[in-house]
Write an enzyme that holds these catalytic residues in place. Structure first.
Site, PDB file in Angstrom:
ATOM      1  N   ILE A  29       0.996  -1.324  -0.183  1.00  0.00           N
ATOM      2  CA  ILE A  29       0.057   0.183   0.064  1.00  0.00           C
ATOM      3  C   ILE A  29       0.602   1.288  -0.027  1.00  0.00           C
ATOM      4  CG2 ILE A  29      -1.728   1.339   1.399  1.00  0.00           C
ATOM      5  CD1 ILE A  29      -2.757  -1.352   2.169  1.00  0.00           C
ATOM      6  N   TYR A 182       0.219  -8.155  15.956  1.00  0.00           N
ATOM      7  CA  TYR A 182      -0.015  -7.274  14.857  1.00  0.00           C
ATOM      8  C   TYR A 182      -1.191  -6.101  15.001  1.00  0.00           C
ATOM      9  CZ  TYR A 182      -0.827  -5.333  10.058  1.00  0.00           C
ATOM     10  OH  TYR A 182      -1.188  -4.291   9.198  1.00  0.00           O
ATOM     11  N   LYS A 186      -1.115  -1.984  15.332  1.00  0.00           N
ATOM     12  CA  LYS A 186      -1.899  -1.246  14.607  1.00  0.00           C
ATOM     13  C   LYS A 186      -2.734  -0.216  15.545  1.00  0.00           C
ATOM     14  CE  LYS A 186      -0.983  -0.874  10.878  1.00  0.00           C
ATOM     15  NZ  LYS A 186       0.105  -0.040  10.182  1.00  0.00           N
TER      16      LYS A 186
END
Length: 317
Positions: A29, A182, A186
Site C-alpha cells: 500500500i 500485529y 496497529k
C-alpha cells in the site's frame, strides 16, 4: 449546497512545491500511496530500509508518472538509534527543508511464532509499527512545523477494530499470538494518531494528525507493477469473488492519499473505505469508540515515550 467538488480518486488536486514522506513506500500500500501522491507534482520521499527495493520502487513510479519528483531515504524503524541519522539525510542529502505530510505506513506483519524482537529488545511488530513511528514523529517535528499546515497521517488497520490493548503487556510477553500482536500494534498506532492531534491542539500547533486505514486489501486484486508486484493469473482467479467485499492495494491507498491532500480533512479524524470500512472510495468514518478513551491514549503515550527513550512531552517543535 457545498461548492466543493466531490473527491475524485482518479483526479487528485495539484500539490506542486510540497514535500511528503511515505514510510515503507517501496512496496504494498505504501508504494501506491507514493505513486498517487507523485502524480500531484509534489516531491515524494520513500522511506525504506532496503536501498535496492527503494530504487526499484522509484523507477516504477517514474515509469507510471513521467516527471515524478520521487526520492528515497534509508529508514529502519526497528532501529530507533538510526532515526536521527535518517532525518539528517532527509535534510542534508535530499535538501528537504520542510515536510507537508508524513504517512506512517511501514509495518511488519508476522503470521507464525516464535516471538521476535528488534535490536532494541522490543517485540518486533510493536517496536517497528508503533514505537518506530512514535520516535520518528518526534525527530520530524521541526520539518513538520516548518510547513504552513503539515499533516501526520497514521495508517491503522481494520483488524484493530475488534482488538483492545493490554497496557500491562504491550509487547506480548505473556501470551504471544502473531496476528493479535500485529492488530494490537496497529491499534497502538491509531491511539497515537488520535492522542498526537489532541496534544497538537493543546499547544496551538499548525500540524494536524489524522488516522486512516485501507480496509481489506489483497495482493491478488492489485494492479501489476513489475518488478514491485506481479500477481499471477491463478491468484487473480482464485480471489476474484473476494472483490465484492475487499479491494486491491491501489484502492487501499486512497484513504491515506485523501487524508494527506483533501482540504476538508481535519485533525483527529478517521478516514476509511466507505463500503463497510472494507472497500470503496474514502470517507470520513466515525471514530471507533475504544479509540476515544483519553486515559488509555495518555497511558500508552507515556509508556511509548519511556520505552523508546524519546523526549516527547511537548509537540511544539
Amino acid at each position: 449546497m457545498s461548492s466543493t467538488p466531490p473527491w475524485n480518486v482518479r483526479s487528485l488536486p495539484g500539490a506542486e512545491g510540497r514535500a511528503f514522506l511515505v514510510t515503507g513506500g517501496n512496496a504494498g500500500i505504501g508504494y501506491f500511496i507514493a505513486e498517487q501522491l507523485s502524480a500531484t507534482g509534489a516531491t515524494v520521499v520513500l522511506g525504506s530500509r532496503n536501498p535496492a527495493k527503494a530504487e526499484a520502487a522509484t523507477a516504477s513510479i517514474r515509469a507510471q508518472v513521467p516527471g515524478a519528483r520521487v526520492r528515497a531515504v534509508r529508514l529502519d524503524l526497528a532501529d530507533l538509534s538510526s532515526l536521527e541519522a535518517s532525518v539528517e539525510s532527509l535534510v542534508g542529502s535530499l535538501g528537504v527543508e520542510r515536510l507537508d505530510a508524513v504517512v506512517h505506513n511501514a509495518g511488519v506483519a508476522l503470521d507464525d511464532p516464535p516471538r521476535r524482537e528488534t535490536g532494541d529488545g522490543h517485540e518486533l511488530m510493536f517496536g517497528t509499527n508503533h514505537l518506530g513511528h512514535f520516535a520518528l514523529t518526534r525527530q520530524l517535528m521541526p520539518l513538520l512545523t516548518a510547513a504552513p499546515a503539515a499533516r501526520v497521517v497514521t495508517i491503522g488497520s481494520f483488524a484493530a477494530k475488534s482488538e483492545r490493548l493490554d497496557l500491562d503487556d504491550l509487547q506480548s510477553h505473556k501470551d504471544y499470538r502473531p496476528k493479535r500482536a500485529y492488530a494490537r500494534s496497529k491499534l497502538a498506532q491509531m491511539y497515537f494518531g488520535v492522542e498526537l492531534d489532541r496534544r497538537l491542539r493543546a499547544v496551538g500547533s499548525t500540524v494536524t494528525s489524522v488516522v486512516a486505514h485501507p480496509g481489506g486489501a489483497l495482493d491478488s486484486l492489485t494492479p501489476a507493477r513489475p518488478p514491485i508486484h506481479r500477481p499471477t493469473t491463478a491468484a487473480r482467479l482464485c480471489t476474484a469473488p473476494a472483490a465484492l467485499l475487499i479491494q486491491g492495494k491501489e484502492a487501499g491507498a486512497w484513504s491515506a492519499v485523501r487524508a494527506v491532500l483533501d482540504p476538508a480533512v481535519h485533525g483527529g479524524q478517521l478516514w476509511a473505505p466507505r463500503v463497510f470500512g472494507l472497500r470503496g472510495k474514502p470517507r470520513h468514518e466515525p471514530m471507533w469508540n475504544h479509540l476515544t478513551d483519553p486515559a488509555i491514549a495518555a497511558r500508552l503515550w507515556e509508556t511509548s515515550r519511556d520505552l523508546s527513550g524519546t523526549e516527547f512531552d511537548t509537540v511544539a517543535g
